[in-house]
Design an enzyme around this catalytic site. Sequence first.
Site, PDB file in Angstrom:
ATOM      1  N   ARG A   1      30.051  40.753  40.914  1.00 48.00           N
ATOM      2  CA  ARG A   1      30.681  40.754  42.232  1.00 48.00           C
ATOM      3  C   ARG A   1      30.305  39.497  43.011  1.00 48.00           C
ATOM      4  O   ARG A   1      31.131  38.900  43.701  1.00 48.00           O
ATOM      5  CB  ARG A   1      30.265  42.021  42.989  1.00 48.00           C
ATOM      6  CG  ARG A   1      30.970  42.182  44.302  1.00 48.00           C
ATOM      7  CD  ARG A   1      31.119  43.649  44.666  1.00 48.00           C
ATOM      8  NE  ARG A   1      31.865  43.770  45.908  1.00 48.00           N
ATOM      9  CZ  ARG A   1      31.289  43.991  47.092  1.00 48.00           C
ATOM     10  NH1 ARG A   1      29.991  44.136  47.175  1.00 48.00           N
ATOM     11  NH2 ARG A   1      32.034  44.087  48.163  1.00 48.00           N
TER      12      ARG A   1
ATOM     13  N   HIS B   1      32.976  36.790  44.490  1.00 45.95           N
ATOM     14  CA  HIS B   1      33.020  36.441  45.912  1.00 45.95           C
ATOM     15  C   HIS B   1      32.728  34.960  46.133  1.00 45.95           C
ATOM     16  O   HIS B   1      33.293  34.333  47.020  1.00 45.95           O
ATOM     17  CB  HIS B   1      32.034  37.296  46.707  1.00 45.95           C
ATOM     18  CG  HIS B   1      32.535  38.689  46.951  1.00 45.95           C
ATOM     19  ND1 HIS B   1      32.229  39.417  48.058  1.00 45.95           N
ATOM     20  CD2 HIS B   1      33.332  39.486  46.210  1.00 45.95           C
ATOM     21  CE1 HIS B   1      32.822  40.601  48.006  1.00 45.95           C
ATOM     22  NE2 HIS B   1      33.487  40.671  46.889  1.00 45.95           N
TER      23      HIS B   1
ATOM     24  N   ASN C   1      30.954  40.791  52.263  1.00 40.15           N
ATOM     25  CA  ASN C   1      29.715  40.333  51.624  1.00 40.15           C
ATOM     26  C   ASN C   1      28.549  41.274  51.858  1.00 40.15           C
ATOM     27  O   ASN C   1      27.500  41.111  51.254  1.00 40.15           O
ATOM     28  CB  ASN C   1      29.315  38.961  52.172  1.00 40.15           C
ATOM     29  CG  ASN C   1      29.958  37.848  51.371  1.00 40.15           C
ATOM     30  OD1 ASN C   1      30.530  38.082  50.321  1.00 40.15           O
ATOM     31  ND2 ASN C   1      29.840  36.652  51.884  1.00 40.15           N
TER      32      ASN C   1
ATOM     33  N   HIS D   1      35.274  46.215  37.035  1.00 40.89           N
ATOM     34  CA  HIS D   1      34.954  47.503  37.646  1.00 40.89           C
ATOM     35  C   HIS D   1      34.596  48.544  36.586  1.00 40.89           C
ATOM     36  O   HIS D   1      34.499  49.721  36.880  1.00 40.89           O
ATOM     37  CB  HIS D   1      36.100  47.980  38.546  1.00 40.89           C
ATOM     38  CG  HIS D   1      36.246  47.181  39.815  1.00 40.89           C
ATOM     39  ND1 HIS D   1      37.283  47.325  40.696  1.00 40.89           N
ATOM     40  CD2 HIS D   1      35.448  46.214  40.351  1.00 40.89           C
ATOM     41  CE1 HIS D   1      37.137  46.485  41.718  1.00 40.89           C
ATOM     42  NE2 HIS D   1      36.030  45.792  41.520  1.00 40.89           N
TER      43      HIS D   1
HETATM   44  C1  HEM Z   1      41.766  42.778  44.164  1.00 46.19           C
HETATM   45  C2  HEM Z   1      40.558  42.431  43.825  1.00 46.19           C
HETATM   46  C3  HEM Z   1      39.301  43.220  44.115  1.00 46.19           C
HETATM   47  C4  HEM Z   1      39.055  44.139  45.084  1.00 46.19           C
HETATM   48  C5  HEM Z   1      39.982  44.636  46.182  1.00 46.19           C
HETATM   49  C6  HEM Z   1      37.692  44.597  44.887  1.00 46.19           C
HETATM   50  C7  HEM Z   1      37.055  45.515  45.705  1.00 46.19           C
HETATM   51  C8  HEM Z   1      35.789  46.009  45.485  1.00 46.19           C
HETATM   52  C9  HEM Z   1      35.104  46.955  46.335  1.00 46.19           C
HETATM   53  C10 HEM Z   1      35.647  47.526  47.637  1.00 46.19           C
HETATM   54  C11 HEM Z   1      33.916  47.240  45.766  1.00 46.19           C
HETATM   55  C12 HEM Z   1      32.851  48.189  46.285  1.00 46.19           C
HETATM   56  C13 HEM Z   1      31.748  47.412  46.967  1.00 46.19           C
HETATM   57  C14 HEM Z   1      30.658  48.296  47.495  1.00 46.19           C
HETATM   58  O1  HEM Z   1      30.902  49.427  47.878  1.00 46.19           O
HETATM   59  O2  HEM Z   1      29.496  47.844  47.539  1.00 46.19           O
HETATM   60  C15 HEM Z   1      33.833  46.453  44.560  1.00 46.19           C
HETATM   61  C16 HEM Z   1      32.757  46.479  43.709  1.00 46.19           C
HETATM   62  C17 HEM Z   1      32.651  45.663  42.605  1.00 46.19           C
HETATM   63  N1  HEM Z   1      33.515  44.647  42.245  1.00 46.19           N
HETATM   64 FE1  HEM Z   1      35.356  44.359  42.965  1.00 46.19          FE
HETATM   65  N2  HEM Z   1      37.160  43.962  43.807  1.00 46.19           N
HETATM   66  C18 HEM Z   1      38.100  43.108  43.313  1.00 46.19           C
HETATM   67  C19 HEM Z   1      37.944  42.239  42.255  1.00 46.19           C
HETATM   68  C20 HEM Z   1      36.796  42.083  41.533  1.00 46.19           C
HETATM   69  C21 HEM Z   1      36.577  41.054  40.545  1.00 46.19           C
HETATM   70  C22 HEM Z   1      37.577  39.966  40.173  1.00 46.19           C
HETATM   71  C23 HEM Z   1      35.328  41.248  40.049  1.00 46.19           C
HETATM   72  C24 HEM Z   1      34.577  40.452  39.021  1.00 46.19           C
HETATM   73  C25 HEM Z   1      35.109  39.706  38.084  1.00 46.19           C
HETATM   74  C26 HEM Z   1      34.781  42.412  40.716  1.00 46.19           C
HETATM   75  C27 HEM Z   1      33.568  42.987  40.437  1.00 46.19           C
HETATM   76  C28 HEM Z   1      33.035  44.071  41.102  1.00 46.19           C
HETATM   77  C29 HEM Z   1      31.833  44.766  40.673  1.00 46.19           C
HETATM   78  C30 HEM Z   1      31.047  44.499  39.410  1.00 46.19           C
HETATM   79  C31 HEM Z   1      31.573  45.758  41.639  1.00 46.19           C
HETATM   80  C32 HEM Z   1      30.375  46.704  41.694  1.00 46.19           C
HETATM   81  C33 HEM Z   1      29.317  46.053  42.551  1.00 46.19           C
HETATM   82  C34 HEM Z   1      28.001  46.795  42.610  1.00 46.19           C
HETATM   83  O3  HEM Z   1      27.815  47.793  41.924  1.00 46.19           O
HETATM   84  O4  HEM Z   1      27.126  46.336  43.363  1.00 46.19           O
HETATM   85  N3  HEM Z   1      35.685  42.880  41.622  1.00 46.19           N
HETATM   86  N4  HEM Z   1      34.976  45.714  44.422  1.00 46.19           N
HETATM   87  C1  NAG Z   2      22.527  40.818  51.399  1.00 48.69           C
HETATM   88  C2  NAG Z   2      22.632  40.192  52.730  1.00 48.69           C
HETATM   89  O1  NAG Z   2      22.201  39.080  52.974  1.00 48.69           O
HETATM   90  N1  NAG Z   2      23.244  40.923  53.624  1.00 48.69           N
HETATM   91  C3  NAG Z   2      23.370  40.507  54.986  1.00 48.69           C
HETATM   92  C4  NAG Z   2      24.774  40.734  55.451  1.00 48.69           C
HETATM   93  O2  NAG Z   2      24.893  40.543  56.810  1.00 48.69           O
HETATM   94  C5  NAG Z   2      24.071  41.387  57.595  1.00 48.69           C
HETATM   95  C6  NAG Z   2      24.447  41.223  59.040  1.00 48.69           C
HETATM   96  O3  NAG Z   2      24.215  39.930  59.494  1.00 48.69           O
HETATM   97  C7  NAG Z   2      22.614  41.038  57.304  1.00 48.69           C
HETATM   98  O4  NAG Z   2      21.750  41.857  58.074  1.00 48.69           O
HETATM   99  C8  NAG Z   2      22.357  41.264  55.837  1.00 48.69           C
HETATM  100  O5  NAG Z   2      21.060  40.866  55.517  1.00 48.69           O
END
Ligand code: HEM
Ligand code: NAG
Length: 317
Positions: A60, A64, A92, A188
């Site tokens: 992720r 980003h 972020n 995902h």
């Molecule tokens: C239309 C494109 C995308 C959307 C709308 C999207 C949206 C999201 C959202 C909302 C989450 C949940 C974040 C959270 O709750 O912390 C997420 C998690 C994640 N996304 Fe995406 N994403 C997209 C594309 C991608 C791409 C291109 C990658 C990597 C190549 C990616 C990798 C991940 C991974 C691995 C997670 C899990 C993160 C974790 O467990 O900390 N995503 N994404």
């Molecule tokens: C992981 C990280 O750096 N998160 C930051 C995102 O932004 C908030 C608000 O400014 C910070 O408190 C977090 O540390």
Amino acid sequence: MMMRTKVMLVLYLMILLPLALAQLKVGFYSASCPRAESIVQAAVRKRFDTDKSITAALLRMHFHDCFVRGCDASILIDSTRQNQSEKVAGPNLTVRGYELIDEAKKALESVCPSKVSCADIIALATRDSVVLSSGPFYAIPTGRRDGRVSNPNEVNLPGPSLPVAQAFQSFRNKGMTMDDMVTLLGAHTVGVAHCVFLSGRITGSGDPTMDPALVAKIRGICGAANGSSPDPSVFLDQGTSFGFDNEFFRQIRLKRGVLKIDQELANDRLSRRIVSRFASNATLFANRFAQAMVKMGNIEVLVGNAGEIRKNCRVFN
Ligand code: HEM
Ligand SMILES: CC(=O)N[C@H]1CO[C@H](CO)[C@@H](O)[C@@H]1O
Ligand SMILES: *[C@@H]1O[C@H](CO)[C@@H](O)[C@H](O)[C@H]1NC(C)=O
Ligand SMILES: *[C@@H]1O[C@H](CO)[C@@H](O)[C@H](O)[C@H]1NC(C)=O
Ligand SMILES: *[C@@H]1O[C@H](CO)[C@@H](O)[C@H](O)[C@H]1NC(C)=O
């Protein structure tokens, strides 16, 4: 006419050719820091041993980073008292894994100071974590330089409730195809989504595109929020949550996509055929994922003398 052609040729050789060659290449550090890739790999392995979720965090982070100003480690910059960085932007907030990048950077600085960019560390660490989670290995071109700008107002990532066609706009703007987008969303297959992103799918009688059993499960998880766990999370791949495989594509075909966008991939006519091919062919997904990651890792990179090699990934030099 001859003269003109010669001038053009000389111009090409002296100016345009070197520019065209100023690009990423596999093994960029083989002379300047031969152990660069193995040092990053060791740091990732050490973390993975105690925390398998690091793969999701890095994937992720890399996404980003690359989708805001290109893969230039702008995501790693900490805000200063005068000025905020990308980290404070909404999307972020739940990006994790910054301390692993710091650790790899520290190890690299002690062996070859000011040689290996933070942007390359993100790309390499992500690749290594995917392999540890049983995903494909891919040679990753390096030579990225670190950017000198990190601005929260530039963070404009697609939201999880957009229709496929709209989410695709962001990808097309970065030179990605629909096939690339579906492939990359296959990331995902690991990781979690926090309940804040899922409320729209479980309110009322629940999103009709979601398996009712999954609606009930997510309601249970998200309904258990409390003071010590205010925003619980749900595995994005309800089949093999920690394995990097094509199970995600099978799950969304069973109406078990957790994010709305994931479910839409399986339903929308723009993407559903790609989904069904990946669901039935794990090798195809693995191969395509490797290619698409290299492509994503090339987005708007800084090379040559552009940008800098940060000493500390969190601050500009
Ligand atoms: C239309 C494109 C995308 C959307 C709308 C999207 C949206 C999201 C959202 C909302 C989450 C949940 C974040 C959270 O709750 O912390 C997420 C998690 C994640 N996304 Fe995406 N994403 C997209 C594309 C991608 C791409 C291109 C990658 C990597 C190549 C990616 C990798 C991940 C991974 C691995 C997670 C899990 C993160 C974790 O467990 O900390 N995503 N994404
Ligand atoms: C992981 C990280 O750096 N998160 C930051 C995102 O932004 C908030 C608000 O400014 C910070 O408190 C977090 O540390
Ligand atoms: C601060 O603001 C400027 C734009 O005014 C920007 O270029 C810079 O990257 C910002 N962020 C940080 C953390 O310095
Ligand atoms: C809070 O919720 C979490 C996750 O749902 C749970 O593991 C924990 O036991 C709960 N804590 C309290 C004090 O209820
Ligand atoms: C699966 O994909 C691989 C890689 O593209 C291909 O070689 C193979 O023929 C495909 N298998 C099937 C059963 O379609």
